[in-house]
Design a protein around this motif. Structure first.
Motif, PDB file in Angstrom:
ATOM      1  N   ARG A  90       0.856  -1.198   0.000  1.00  0.00           N
ATOM      2  CA  ARG A  90       0.000   0.000   0.000  1.00  0.00           C
ATOM      3  C   ARG A  90       0.883   1.236   0.000  1.00  0.00           C
ATOM      4  N   ALA A  91       0.444   2.282  -0.703  1.00  0.00           N
ATOM      5  CA  ALA A  91       1.229   3.532  -0.746  1.00  0.00           C
ATOM      6  C   ALA A  91       1.193   4.204   0.629  1.00  0.00           C
ATOM      7  N   GLN A  92       2.269   4.941   0.934  1.00  0.00           N
ATOM      8  CA  GLN A  92       2.335   5.675   2.215  1.00  0.00           C
ATOM      9  C   GLN A  92       1.245   6.737   2.301  1.00  0.00           C
ATOM     10  N   ALA A  93       1.102   7.475   1.205  1.00  0.00           N
ATOM     11  CA  ALA A  93       0.153   8.598   1.230  1.00  0.00           C
ATOM     12  C   ALA A  93      -0.817   8.494   0.060  1.00  0.00           C
ATOM     13  N   VAL A  94      -2.066   8.826   0.315  1.00  0.00           N
ATOM     14  CA  VAL A  94      -3.086   8.829  -0.751  1.00  0.00           C
ATOM     15  C   VAL A  94      -3.907  10.106  -0.620  1.00  0.00           C
ATOM     16  N   GLU A  95      -4.157  10.754  -1.753  1.00  0.00           N
ATOM     17  CA  GLU A  95      -4.988  11.971  -1.767  1.00  0.00           C
ATOM     18  C   GLU A  95      -6.031  11.793  -2.869  1.00  0.00           C
ATOM     19  N   THR A  96      -7.281  12.033  -2.549  1.00  0.00           N
ATOM     20  CA  THR A  96      -8.344  11.828  -3.544  1.00  0.00           C
ATOM     21  C   THR A  96      -9.169  13.092  -3.684  1.00  0.00           C
ATOM     22  N   ILE A 109       2.399  14.209 -14.549  1.00  0.00           N
ATOM     23  CA  ILE A 109       1.894  13.593 -13.316  1.00  0.00           C
ATOM     24  C   ILE A 109       1.223  12.267 -13.697  1.00  0.00           C
ATOM     25  N   ILE A 110       1.509  11.201 -12.956  1.00  0.00           N
ATOM     26  CA  ILE A 110       0.765   9.948 -13.193  1.00  0.00           C
ATOM     27  C   ILE A 110      -0.093   9.691 -11.966  1.00  0.00           C
ATOM     28  N   PRO A 111      -1.358  10.118 -12.027  1.00  0.00           N
ATOM     29  CA  PRO A 111      -2.230   9.821 -10.891  1.00  0.00           C
ATOM     30  C   PRO A 111      -2.442   8.315 -10.761  1.00  0.00           C
ATOM     31  N   ALA A 112      -2.773   7.872  -9.559  1.00  0.00           N
ATOM     32  CA  ALA A 112      -3.101   6.453  -9.380  1.00  0.00           C
ATOM     33  C   ALA A 112      -4.371   6.139 -10.158  1.00  0.00           C
ATOM     34  N   ALA A 113      -5.295   7.109 -10.233  1.00  0.00           N
ATOM     35  CA  ALA A 113      -6.542   6.916 -10.968  1.00  0.00           C
ATOM     36  C   ALA A 113      -7.064   8.275 -11.417  1.00  0.00           C
ATOM     37  N   MET A 114      -7.774   8.259 -12.547  1.00  0.00           N
ATOM     38  CA  MET A 114      -8.401   9.495 -13.028  1.00  0.00           C
ATOM     39  C   MET A 114      -9.685   9.081 -13.759  1.00  0.00           C
ATOM     40  N   GLU A 115     -10.802   9.215 -13.092  1.00  0.00           N
ATOM     41  CA  GLU A 115     -12.072   8.679 -13.559  1.00  0.00           C
ATOM     42  C   GLU A 115     -13.076   9.802 -13.788  1.00  0.00           C
ATOM     43  N   MET A 116     -13.781   9.716 -14.896  1.00  0.00           N
ATOM     44  CA  MET A 116     -14.712  10.782 -15.257  1.00  0.00           C
ATOM     45  C   MET A 116     -16.137  10.218 -15.328  1.00  0.00           C
ATOM     46  N   ILE A 117     -17.076  11.014 -14.808  1.00  0.00           N
ATOM     47  CA  ILE A 117     -18.489  10.596 -14.791  1.00  0.00           C
ATOM     48  C   ILE A 117     -19.301  11.752 -15.336  1.00  0.00           C
ATOM     49  N   ASP A 118     -20.221  11.494 -16.249  1.00  0.00           N
ATOM     50  CA  ASP A 118     -21.007  12.614 -16.787  1.00  0.00           C
ATOM     51  C   ASP A 118     -22.192  12.941 -15.873  1.00  0.00           C
ATOM     52  N   SER A 119     -22.931  13.990 -16.272  1.00  0.00           N
ATOM     53  CA  SER A 119     -23.985  14.514 -15.404  1.00  0.00           C
ATOM     54  C   SER A 119     -25.110  13.488 -15.163  1.00  0.00           C
ATOM     55  N   LEU A 120     -25.461  12.747 -16.221  1.00  0.00           N
ATOM     56  CA  LEU A 120     -26.539  11.758 -16.078  1.00  0.00           C
ATOM     57  C   LEU A 120     -26.160  10.710 -15.026  1.00  0.00           C
ATOM     58  N   GLY A 149       1.661   7.715  -3.311  1.00  0.00           N
ATOM     59  CA  GLY A 149       3.119   7.616  -3.355  1.00  0.00           C
ATOM     60  C   GLY A 149       3.699   7.869  -1.982  1.00  0.00           C
ATOM     61  N   PRO A 150       5.020   8.160  -1.943  1.00  0.00           N
ATOM     62  CA  PRO A 150       5.649   8.448  -0.654  1.00  0.00           C
ATOM     63  C   PRO A 150       5.115   9.758  -0.081  1.00  0.00           C
ATOM     64  N   ASP A 151       5.157   9.874   1.259  1.00  0.00           N
ATOM     65  CA  ASP A 151       4.692  11.111   1.909  1.00  0.00           C
ATOM     66  C   ASP A 151       5.364  12.331   1.286  1.00  0.00           C
ATOM     67  N   VAL A 152       6.701  12.196   1.098  1.00  0.00           N
ATOM     68  CA  VAL A 152       7.459  13.324   0.546  1.00  0.00           C
ATOM     69  C   VAL A 152       7.052  13.488  -0.911  1.00  0.00           C
ATOM     70  N   GLY A 153       6.637  14.641  -1.300  1.00  0.00           N
ATOM     71  CA  GLY A 153       6.385  14.898  -2.723  1.00  0.00           C
ATOM     72  C   GLY A 153       4.922  14.924  -3.097  1.00  0.00           C
ATOM     73  N   ILE A 154       4.062  14.295  -2.308  1.00  0.00           N
ATOM     74  CA  ILE A 154       2.669  14.215  -2.752  1.00  0.00           C
ATOM     75  C   ILE A 154       2.003  15.593  -2.708  1.00  0.00           C
ATOM     76  N   SER A 155       2.462  16.448  -1.788  1.00  0.00           N
ATOM     77  CA  SER A 155       1.841  17.785  -1.698  1.00  0.00           C
ATOM     78  C   SER A 155       2.159  18.618  -2.943  1.00  0.00           C
ATOM     79  N   VAL A 156       3.326  18.366  -3.540  1.00  0.00           N
ATOM     80  CA  VAL A 156       3.689  19.104  -4.774  1.00  0.00           C
ATOM     81  C   VAL A 156       2.708  18.721  -5.886  1.00  0.00           C
ATOM     82  N   HIS A 157       2.474  17.409  -6.038  1.00  0.00           N
ATOM     83  CA  HIS A 157       1.542  16.952  -7.070  1.00  0.00           C
ATOM     84  C   HIS A 157       0.127  17.448  -6.781  1.00  0.00           C
ATOM     85  N   ARG A 158      -0.211  17.512  -5.498  1.00  0.00           N
ATOM     86  CA  ARG A 158      -1.550  17.985  -5.117  1.00  0.00           C
ATOM     87  C   ARG A 158      -1.754  19.428  -5.608  1.00  0.00           C
TER      88      ARG A 158
END
Ligand SMILES: Cc1cc2nc3c(=O)[nH]c(=O)nc-3n(C[C@H](O)[C@H](O)[C@H](O)COP(=O)(O)OP(=O)(O)OC[C@H]3O[C@@H](n4cnc5c(N)ncnc54)[C@H](O)[C@@H]3O)c2cc1C
Length: 481
Positions: A216-222, A245-256, A283-292
């Motif tokens: 499991r990754a150290q840090a996760v932000e959703t 940036i390579i997000p762990a996931a990037m999912e799109m949902i339409d209005s319906l 990813g690791p704790d260090v660095g995730i805030s930059v991507h955020r």
């Protein structure tokens, strides 16, 4: 005694009387998978409990010249487990044992009827998990995941099932047992493991698998990001990936879809948005805030009308529950949904979304959209009523046009659901005769008598809606027992 009656008695002696189903009302349960446009009853359903039993069933089937279609949980979305030529539906859901979890080598050995999620549950005490996460993971089996090379939201970063399978115990069409691959990375032979993963039950029946587990990754932000148009949402996806940036996931949902999910779960989603993007970073704790911060600025640059980061794991789980319930929630609008699986280059997301809407309008079909947007895998869901045959016809036509569009835009027919029987007629949009002959050679080498899962993936003269006397509902023809 008829041939079939003799076969039934012999099958019962292998798996037990209760595990050979022959009555019409029992067979109906196995008439299709989650792709309900193609329906065909098996002649028999057999539920083995062990590899030995699978071998004996296959040997018997070969002796009687009866075809065998392996089946897991039947959540497939391309008719892969549907017995279009009848024969035996070989259901592997009694083989559910997690045989071992090795936290040092980070592998699990499992029987193939185990569900995807049960592998991660077994690995959780060691801080490990099985990365492929199809939205069906509560129900779908490891065998079905391997056969379809299943994906899921987090496969954007971690790769499809094929990247997480090391070895397979496999029953071949003559009933012999082989072990393909190993317990470690193995590059010493022809890549039969590569051939088996994604072969949709046409080359062999997998009974056990050695799976790779990851920590499991150290840090996760959703993040939830709402957009005023689907185009601005699509552009945000392209910009995030273009920025490196390579997000762990990037999912799109339409209005319906968003509104159907909100009607179902009441979780306070913004009903006014035209599109919702779920972005997960890990990813690791260090660095995730930059991507955020980078993600926030790119989302805002694309006119997001609201953003929200999950504040803890409880909120994060709620977000994923919503995403994974989206197809089910659409059942509130129409009882049936035909989920497509086309892939396009990510840069074509906006144009594809606009053109798919036009195809829906042209055929007067409600189209809901759920996308693995990060890797250009589209799941337009065409909503319909199965009893309305005229509507079914329009759905089939619209589906075909959407797949043609994906190919025209430089993409392809399937990102993760496979070809099965559903897209067999569209194979010629992507492959020429020489390509398909090469694939037939592979099939013939593994299964020269065509015993396993016939009339799938590769078109043959019987693929036009009729096979072995069975007629597929997709072509407006009905069945009786
Ligand atoms: C609500 C919903 C959400 C979904 N989300 C996703 C998603 O996010 N990503 C994704 O990739 N898919 C998704 N799917 C599709 C489906 O769940 C996957 O394809 C899954 O891998 C199928 O597993 P199953 O056990 O249900 O297999 P089945 O549907 O029973 O079979 C699928 C194929 O595998 C073959 N097969 C099954 N077991 C074996 C075996 N032991 N050996 C050889 N062949 C075998 C069958 O013959 C068939 O061709 C979703 C489906 C639903 C209904």
């Amino acid at each position: 005694m008829s041939l079939n009656a003799k076969l039934v008695i012999e099958l019962q002696s292998i798996v037990g009387k209760d595990y050979v189903l022959t009555e019409c009302e029992d067979l109906l349960v196995y008439e299709c998978d989650a792709e309900t446009l193609d329906i065909a009853l098996p002649d028999l359903v057999v539920l083995p409990k062990s590899t030995d039993e699978v071998q004996s069933v296959v040997k018997l089937a070969k002796q009687y010249g009866v075809t065998v279609t392996p089946r897991g949980a039947g959540t497939g979305l391309s008719g892969g487990a549907t017995t279009v030529s009848g024969g035996i539906s070989l259901v592997l859901t009694r083989m559910t044992e997690i045989i071992s979890v090795d936290p040092i080598d980070r592998i699990a050995v499992v029987e193939v009827g185990a569900t995807n999620l049960s592998v991660s549950h077994a690995a959780a005490p060691y801080g490990l998990y099985f990365a492929p996460d199809p939205s069906s993971q509560v129900a779908s089996t490891v065998g079905g995941n391997i056969a379809e090379n299943a994906g899921g939201p987090h496969c954007l970063k971690y790769g499809m099932t094929t990247a997480h399978v090391l070895g397979l115990k496999t029953v071949l069409a003559d009933g012999s047992l082989v072990f393909i691959g190993g317990r470690t990375r193995d590059n010493i032979s022809l890549d039969l493991l590569g051939a088996m993963v994604g072969s949709e039950g046409t080359l062999g029946i997998v009974t056990e698998a050695v799976l790779r587990l990851i920590p499991r990754a150290q840090a996760v932000e959703t993040m939830l990001a709402y957009f005023p148009t689907v185009e601005s949402c699509g552009q945000a996806v392209s910009d995030i990936v273009a920025d490196g940036i390579i997000p762990a996931a990037m999912e799109m949902i339409d209005s319906l879809t968003l509104n159907a999910v909100e009607d179902y779960l009441h979780m306070g989603l913004n009903r006014d948005a035209a599109a919702l993007l779920i972005i997960e970073l890990d990813g690791p704790d260090v660095g995730i805030s930059v991507h955020r911060s980078l993600v926030e600025s790119l989302v805002n640059k694309n006119r997001a009308i609201g953003t929200k980061w999950a504040k803890d794991d409880v909120e994060r789980l709620k977000i994923w529950k919503a995403r994974k319930a989206s197809f089910g929630a659409l059942g509130r609008i129409r009882p049936n949904g035909y989920v497509l699986d086309g892939v396009i280059p990510r840069s074509k997301l906006s144009v594809a979304i606009q053109k798919i809407a036009l195809i829906g309008e042209k055929h007067k079909i409600i189209v809901a959209n759920v996308y693995h947007a990060g890797d250009g895998n589209l799941h337009p869901c065409l909503l319909y009523h199965r009893d309305n045959l005229e509507e079914v016809e329009r759905v089939v036509r619209a589906g075909r046009e959407i797949l043609e569009l994906c190919v025209e835009l430089g993409g392809t027919l399937s990102g993760e659901h496979g070809i099965g029987v559903e897209k067999i007629l569209e194979m010629s949009l992507v492959f020429n005769e020489a390509d398909m002959t090469a694939m037939r050679w592979l099939k013939d080498s593994f299964d020269p008598e065509g015993l396993f899962n016939p009339s799938k993936i590769l078109p043959n003269p019987k693929s036009c809606g009729e096979s072995g006397g069975r007629k597929l509902v997709r072509h407006n023809l009905s069945l009786s027992c």
